[in-house]
Design a protein around this motif. Structure first.
Motif, mmCIF file in Angstrom:
data_model
loop_
_atom_site.group_PDB
_atom_site.id
_atom_site.type_symbol
_atom_site.label_atom_id
_atom_site.label_comp_id
_atom_site.label_asym_id
_atom_site.label_seq_id
_atom_site.Cartn_x
_atom_site.Cartn_y
_atom_site.Cartn_z
ATOM 1 N N MET A 218 0.824 -1.183 0.000
ATOM 2 C CA MET A 218 0.000 0.000 0.000
ATOM 3 C C MET A 218 0.868 1.246 0.000
ATOM 4 O O MET A 218 1.877 1.290 0.684
ATOM 5 N N ASN A 219 0.503 2.223 -0.813
ATOM 6 C CA ASN A 219 1.160 3.524 -0.772
ATOM 7 C C ASN A 219 0.212 4.508 -0.089
ATOM 8 O O ASN A 219 -0.862 4.810 -0.591
ATOM 9 N N ARG A 220 0.636 4.998 1.070
ATOM 10 C CA ARG A 220 -0.214 5.865 1.890
ATOM 11 C C ARG A 220 -0.749 7.056 1.106
ATOM 12 O O ARG A 220 -1.846 7.537 1.340
ATOM 13 N N PHE A 221 0.050 7.585 0.179
ATOM 14 C CA PHE A 221 -0.326 8.844 -0.460
ATOM 15 C C PHE A 221 -0.952 8.646 -1.844
ATOM 16 O O PHE A 221 -1.181 9.601 -2.561
ATOM 17 N N ALA A 222 -1.222 7.416 -2.195
ATOM 18 C CA ALA A 222 -1.977 7.174 -3.429
ATOM 19 C C ALA A 222 -3.432 6.937 -3.039
ATOM 20 O O ALA A 222 -3.732 6.467 -1.932
ATOM 21 N N ALA A 223 -4.349 7.288 -3.942
ATOM 22 C CA ALA A 223 -5.770 7.125 -3.620
ATOM 23 C C ALA A 223 -6.153 5.653 -3.587
ATOM 24 O O ALA A 223 -7.054 5.247 -2.871
#
Ligand SMILES: [Zn+2]
Length: 299
Positions: A218-223
């Protein structure tokens, strides 16, 4: 004036694309007619203990992301080792040298409990981005570091991010390693060819399908939150095993302590082992044991 632009792939002459394809290739299948003790299926479980190198490899210094790496050591590996011990299963741990230097006791515990520790780069660098001499130096220093910490010389490698430079296989062969576990040309073991010639190096193939990271990262800053539900991941892994069992082949799995070692996920490993244990004739072994057996008993 002469056009200096490189040829586009559709303009490449046949020898050019053939040379690219032939650099590293699957050769002789190494699939035994049966596994030790008459087992019909071999299971190779692996855990890539990337820990903090997941952040460091990109030059990152995020304290938050480093703490997720430390979770791999504090919670992930112990939870995994407990499951493996309870079920009496041996597995392989692929460990970057920097992880081993951060957590030497973790590596010594892994080996003391009967598991294999093998090469997984220095700081999880990408081989294809390294100068040739740096790649050779890092791979050799990684082996030396693991040996110094665990007391055992590693016999196998999984390249970080499964990334191969045109030189990687030559380095692995020159180091006398038994096997690589980074490539994807088969479901069973095979011998690696380099420029069309056999190398003696066994490939124990991986696949992203059988890797927890692609379903849970998971990328925290991607939607986007690209989670696959844990039950869905379990279903994929179980079907991969069931088919391997039917075919009498190899089931190989890659997990990461900092990804799978959570309360809502680690059951996947335990229930999968339970499912496999309910079948007769399943040989659980380290990657090194399976590669050595496949090489010696190819049908
Ligand atoms: Zn890794």
């Amino acid at each position: 004036m002469k056009d200096e632009r490189p040829l586009a792939p559709w303009q490449w002459p046949e020898p050019h694309w053939r040379r690219i394809v032939e650099r590293v290739r699957a050769g002789r299948p190494l699939r035994p007619a049966s596994w030790p003790g008459g087992a019909r299926c071999a299971v190779a479980l692996s855990f890539d203990s990337d820990h903090e190198t997941n952040e460091l490899r990109e030059g990152g210094e995020s304290i938050g992301r480093l703490s997720q790496g430390q979770y791999g050591n504090r919670q992930g590996v112990p939870r995994i080792l407990e499951i493996l011990a309870r079920s009496g299963v041996k597995a392989s741990f692929f460990v970057p040298a920097v992880t081993a230097l951060l957590y030497p006791d973790e590596q010594r515990r892994v080996v003391a409990e009967g598991h294999e520790v093998a090469i997984h780069g220095w700081i999880h660098e990408r081989n294809s981005e390294l100068p040739l001499e740096a790649e050779r130096d890092l791979q050799m220093r990684s082996a030396d570091t693991l040996e110094k910490i665990t007391g055992r010389r590693p016999v196998g490698i999984r390249t970080p991010s499964w990334d191969f430079s045109p030189a990687t296989l030559a380095i692995t062969r020159d180091m006398g390693l038994l096997y690589d576990s980074s490539l994807m040309a088969d479901v069973d073991c095979y011998e690696l060819l380099m420029d069309g010639r056999p190398t003696g190096v066994v490939e124990l193939p991986v696949e992203w399908i059988r890797d927890d990271a692609v379903y849970f990262n998971m990328n925290r800053f991607a939607a986007l939150r690209p989670y696959t539900p844990p039950a869905g991941v379990f279903d994929i892994f179980r079907r991969e095993f069931d088919a391997a069992y039917r075919e009498g082949g190899l089931f190989q799995l890659t997990m990461h302590p900092h990804i799978t070692g959570y309360r809502s996920r680690v059951w996947i490993l335990e229930e999968l082992i339970g499912h496999m244990r309910s079948r007769e004739g399943v040989w659980f072994a380290t990657h090194a044991e399976i590669a050595a057996y496949a090489k010696a008993h190819a049908a």
